[in-house]
Design a protein around this motif. Structure first.
Motif, PDB file in Angstrom:
ATOM      1  N   GLY A 198       0.815  -1.209   0.000  1.00  0.00           N
ATOM      2  CA  GLY A 198       0.000   0.000   0.000  1.00  0.00           C
ATOM      3  C   GLY A 198       0.847   1.258   0.000  1.00  0.00           C
ATOM      4  N   ILE A 199       0.220   2.360  -0.306  1.00  0.00           N
ATOM      5  CA  ILE A 199       0.902   3.652  -0.331  1.00  0.00           C
ATOM      6  C   ILE A 199       0.266   4.510   0.752  1.00  0.00           C
ATOM      7  N   VAL A 200       1.103   5.038   1.622  1.00  0.00           N
ATOM      8  CA  VAL A 200       0.597   5.699   2.826  1.00  0.00           C
ATOM      9  C   VAL A 200      -0.221   6.949   2.516  1.00  0.00           C
ATOM     10  N   GLY A 201      -1.119   7.263   3.419  1.00  0.00           N
ATOM     11  CA  GLY A 201      -1.815   8.543   3.383  1.00  0.00           C
ATOM     12  C   GLY A 201      -0.978   9.594   4.094  1.00  0.00           C
ATOM     13  N   ILE A 202      -1.296  10.854   3.880  1.00  0.00           N
ATOM     14  CA  ILE A 202      -0.503  11.946   4.454  1.00  0.00           C
ATOM     15  C   ILE A 202      -1.429  12.920   5.177  1.00  0.00           C
ATOM     16  N   GLY A 203      -1.066  13.275   6.405  1.00  0.00           N
ATOM     17  CA  GLY A 203      -1.761  14.341   7.126  1.00  0.00           C
ATOM     18  C   GLY A 203      -0.768  15.421   7.499  1.00  0.00           C
ATOM     19  N   ARG A 204      -1.137  16.659   7.258  1.00  0.00           N
ATOM     20  CA  ARG A 204      -0.246  17.769   7.646  1.00  0.00           C
ATOM     21  C   ARG A 204      -1.028  18.773   8.480  1.00  0.00           C
ATOM     22  N   TYR A 205      -0.460  19.119   9.627  1.00  0.00           N
ATOM     23  CA  TYR A 205      -1.046  20.135  10.502  1.00  0.00           C
ATOM     24  C   TYR A 205       0.032  21.141  10.896  1.00  0.00           C
ATOM     25  N   ASP A 206      -0.408  22.375  11.130  1.00  0.00           N
ATOM     26  CA  ASP A 206       0.475  23.372  11.731  1.00  0.00           C
ATOM     27  C   ASP A 206       0.007  23.632  13.152  1.00  0.00           C
ATOM     28  N   VAL A 207       0.953  23.672  14.086  1.00  0.00           N
ATOM     29  CA  VAL A 207       0.646  24.119  15.444  1.00  0.00           C
ATOM     30  C   VAL A 207       1.332  25.463  15.627  1.00  0.00           C
ATOM     31  N   ILE A 208       0.552  26.470  16.027  1.00  0.00           N
ATOM     32  CA  ILE A 208       1.112  27.810  16.233  1.00  0.00           C
ATOM     33  C   ILE A 208       1.023  28.155  17.712  1.00  0.00           C
ATOM     34  N   LEU A 209       2.192  28.235  18.360  1.00  0.00           N
ATOM     35  CA  LEU A 209       2.247  28.638  19.767  1.00  0.00           C
ATOM     36  C   LEU A 209       2.292  30.161  19.818  1.00  0.00           C
ATOM     37  N   LYS A 210       1.479  30.759  20.703  1.00  0.00           N
ATOM     38  CA  LYS A 210       1.359  32.211  20.715  1.00  0.00           C
ATOM     39  C   LYS A 210       1.846  32.830  22.010  1.00  0.00           C
ATOM     40  N   GLY A 211       2.459  33.998  21.891  1.00  0.00           N
ATOM     41  CA  GLY A 211       2.931  34.734  23.051  1.00  0.00           C
ATOM     42  C   GLY A 211       2.795  36.215  22.793  1.00  0.00           C
ATOM     43  N   THR A 212       3.639  37.004  23.446  1.00  0.00           N
ATOM     44  CA  THR A 212       3.606  38.445  23.250  1.00  0.00           C
ATOM     45  C   THR A 212       5.015  38.923  22.928  1.00  0.00           C
ATOM     46  N   ALA A 213       5.176  39.480  21.725  1.00  0.00           N
ATOM     47  CA  ALA A 213       6.489  39.986  21.320  1.00  0.00           C
ATOM     48  C   ALA A 213       6.883  41.141  22.229  1.00  0.00           C
ATOM     49  N   ASN A 214       8.133  41.172  22.632  1.00  0.00           N
ATOM     50  CA  ASN A 214       8.613  42.278  23.451  1.00  0.00           C
ATOM     51  C   ASN A 214      10.138  42.340  23.365  1.00  0.00           C
ATOM     52  N   HIS A 215      10.669  43.449  23.878  1.00  0.00           N
ATOM     53  CA  HIS A 215      12.113  43.703  23.823  1.00  0.00           C
ATOM     54  C   HIS A 215      12.865  42.642  24.640  1.00  0.00           C
ATOM     55  N   GLY A 216      13.792  41.959  23.996  1.00  0.00           N
ATOM     56  CA  GLY A 216      14.530  40.896  24.657  1.00  0.00           C
ATOM     57  C   GLY A 216      15.588  41.411  25.623  1.00  0.00           C
ATOM     58  N   GLY A 217      15.835  42.715  25.633  1.00  0.00           N
ATOM     59  CA  GLY A 217      16.811  43.271  26.565  1.00  0.00           C
ATOM     60  C   GLY A 217      16.145  43.822  27.806  1.00  0.00           C
ATOM     61  N   SER A 218      15.053  44.532  27.622  1.00  0.00           N
ATOM     62  CA  SER A 218      14.469  45.286  28.735  1.00  0.00           C
ATOM     63  C   SER A 218      13.274  44.604  29.390  1.00  0.00           C
ATOM     64  N   THR A 219      12.920  43.404  28.927  1.00  0.00           N
ATOM     65  CA  THR A 219      11.798  42.681  29.540  1.00  0.00           C
ATOM     66  C   THR A 219      12.347  41.574  30.445  1.00  0.00           C
ATOM     67  N   PRO A 220      12.197  41.730  31.775  1.00  0.00           N
ATOM     68  CA  PRO A 220      12.747  40.713  32.687  1.00  0.00           C
ATOM     69  C   PRO A 220      12.125  39.344  32.408  1.00  0.00           C
ATOM     70  N   MET A 221      12.846  38.284  32.724  1.00  0.00           N
ATOM     71  CA  MET A 221      12.394  36.923  32.455  1.00  0.00           C
ATOM     72  C   MET A 221      11.001  36.676  33.044  1.00  0.00           C
TER      73      MET A 221
END
Lengths: 396, 396
Positions: free
Chosen positions: A198-221
């Protein structure tokens, strides 16, 4: 009697058209290189006394029917390649089928069927996706797709070209394709032949993890809303769930895209591109279902989007027996296995009984100039194709 | 006496030049918008009776020295913005300094120093990197860099323009800059003023995980050499090690690039773009050292490459005391803190005693149309800048 010398002669003379100095072959669908190779093959076939025909989407048909039989068996593969591909993907199936034809003619073997060797165009990706040539003769293109006329227009084709190339399969009783495995199973297990179930079937999904963009220098961990921090848990889950399914199930996380994607900006989004393949479409859906459930319970901000889903295809069990008989006639080793890649045979399997024969890919490499199958392996494959055709001809 | 009405009037009249319909401000270095705003500010300063000067790289100097003092104090910030940035980043420091000058003049306060308000060009990124205007007056550009003439040529500048703009700092005794925090610390802790003790250094490394690209359909899971599978362990280690260091240490994994990056191909390489910032350069190096050690012991195939390293800068402790005194004179709240972003003050701190005052950024947002600091907070900042200047003038 199959002649490996003649087979290799044709394969290297015509199959190397499009070869670059670095050794890769670029003979993409609808290009000059593709048509040059096709014309040369057509001329060779006519010289041997076969009748030929090219349809309006660029598929070549070579017919041998000295007994004027009413029923046919078809075999073949494709002549187009990916960009910078190898010598064997597609072309090996074409020239093996031609070699079987030559052997039958030379040995004056009488058959109950006419034989058609088909040489497909555009099996590799084009604007229309993969297996366009075989899809077209099977009438399996989605003509309702409003973008389809524009896509085929890219190659100077009209809807009429596509419609008129659809074939009537009522007199064609079976289809056979020999192809390189494109995986490393036969090579790593030191086996001669793969009998494809047999020849396999194909499934494709995207998972998008979301956050908040911010300054990597001035935003404390501690003040960050960083989707990257959640990425390890998702990736680990993907591999953990994938490991539950037996072969031929595979899962590939082939790409990750980060937005905006700069050293000094905490990401807004991290997108995972996930593909899963299996003979069981249920397994594919179950796999993604479990990932979805994990995300729902994770507390992460996310989206999960289906990209594509291609159905799987089981090949004809009687033809599998014909192939196994053909293998055993020679005393070769074999394995019943599935194909993880798509093939022209998949399209045709939806219409008529279809069988597929794999020969080993050294190191499992394909779509690369390093793609390789040695002469001994090729000879074994061609002999099995020859035996299978005769077995089929007798049985049907 | 600082007038918040006058300050806001100037900030919105000149500081909004470059504003789009959507509210973002685009007044990038060397552009027409930048020079339009600078010319308008220069005309305003001359109208008030200050003397002005624009150097050959586009920095504007506004001088007030009625007592003909031999020694100067300089204050200011930059007038250029990022693309689609906010109203406050840079401009607030410029117009607060101008407001302090206006207040001193209006109140006829006699000083022991002449005052220079400097309005920098190209603090935000340009071909030459950040803080180009301040770097230039400090003579801190790398003129040995063979690509430098071409880079400045992009903006019509010559090496002679850059060299002739270098200033002699022997009569300038101190520098003060007021700036928005660009982080969320003051806002989240409900504090009025940040007394900046230093500007963090930056280390950037790339980690490249290596595997073997192969067909994602036909390569069984057990035959894969998949670098993606190792990614979770590396990301987890990054966050785990980063968590060991106290503020202001930050670590950002801002981007991941996968090669070749397709759904159906097992990746050949996965590249992580990692940045760390801290006042302690030792911490930055120690952090990356621990990541390196982890990779060495992981058995993974990898490369680790240093991208950039910027030194950190400690600001002047006596000026910090002048600022704190200025805060306490008004009864405001404050925090001694570091700056995670780079500033013009960092360049100047290498030459003369330098101090920096932060006002809150609502939500820690900057480089965005959503950047915001309210009028009350701005007034407090301007008053502290005013007090600090008088404290400095007396002390020096």
């Amino acid at each position: 009697m199959v002649s490996i010398k003649r087979l290799m002669g044709n394969l290297t003379e015509i199959g190397e058209i499009g070869k670059s100095e670095e050794g890769g072959i670029t003979r993409m669908a609808f290009t000059e290189e593709f048509y040059t190779a096709q014309k040369k093959l057509k001329a060779l076939a006519e010289l041997k006394g076969y009748s030929t025909h090219v349809d309006r989407v660029g598929n070549l048909f070579i017919t041998y029917n000295p007994g004027d039989c009413k029923k046919y068996i078809m075999m073949g593969s494709h002549l187009d390649t990916v960009k910078n591909g190898g010598l064997y993907d597609g072309a090996l199936g074409v020239f093996s089928a031609l070699e079987v034809l030559d052997s039958i003619r030379e040995d004056k073997i009488e058959l109950n069927h006419g034989i058609i060797v088909v040489v497909f165009n555009a099996e590799e990706g084009s604007e229309m996706g993969g297996t366009f040539g075989s899809k077209t003769i099977c009438g399996r293109n989605n003509l309702e797709d409003s973008t389809f006329p524009e896509k085929i227009g890219t190659y100077g084709l009209t809807l009429d070209d596509v419609k008129s190339s659809q074939m009537d399969f009522k007199d064609i009783e079976a289809f056979l394709e020999l192809h390189i495995e494109q995986g490393g199973i036969l090579d790593s297990e030191k086996l001669d032949i793969g009998v494809v179930k047999g020849i396999v079937g194909i499934g494709r999904y995207d998972v998008i993890l979301k956050g908040t963009a911010n300054h990597g220098g001035s935003t404390p961990m501690k003040l960050r809303d960083d989707p990257m921090k959640k990425l390890p848990a998702v990736i680990e889950k993907l591999y953990e769930v994938a490991a539950k399914y037996p072969e031929p199930f595979v899962m590939t996380l082939g790409d990750i895209e980060v937005s905006p994607g700069m050293y000094n900006i905490i990401p807004q989004e991290v997108r995972l591109f996930i593909e899963s393949r299996d003979l069981s479409e249920d397994n594919i859906e179950e796999f993604f279902g479990e990932i979805k459930k994990f995300l729902e319970n994770s507390g992460f901000k996310y989206e999960m989007v289906k990209s594509i889903g291609n159905s799987s295809a089981y090949l004809n069990e009687d033809i599998m027996k014909d192939i196994i008989k053909g293998v055993e006639q020679e005393g070769y080793t074999y394995k019943v296995m599935s194909s993880g890649a798509g093939h022209d045979a998949e399209e045709i399997s939806h219409l008529i009984p279809t069988g597929m024969i794999f020969v080993p890919s050294i190191g499992g490499v394909s779509h690369s100039p390093k793609e390789y199958t040695n002469e001994e392996q090729i000879e074994k494959g061609a002999r099995v194709l020859f035996n299978t055709l005769l077995n089929l001809d007798k049985r049907l």
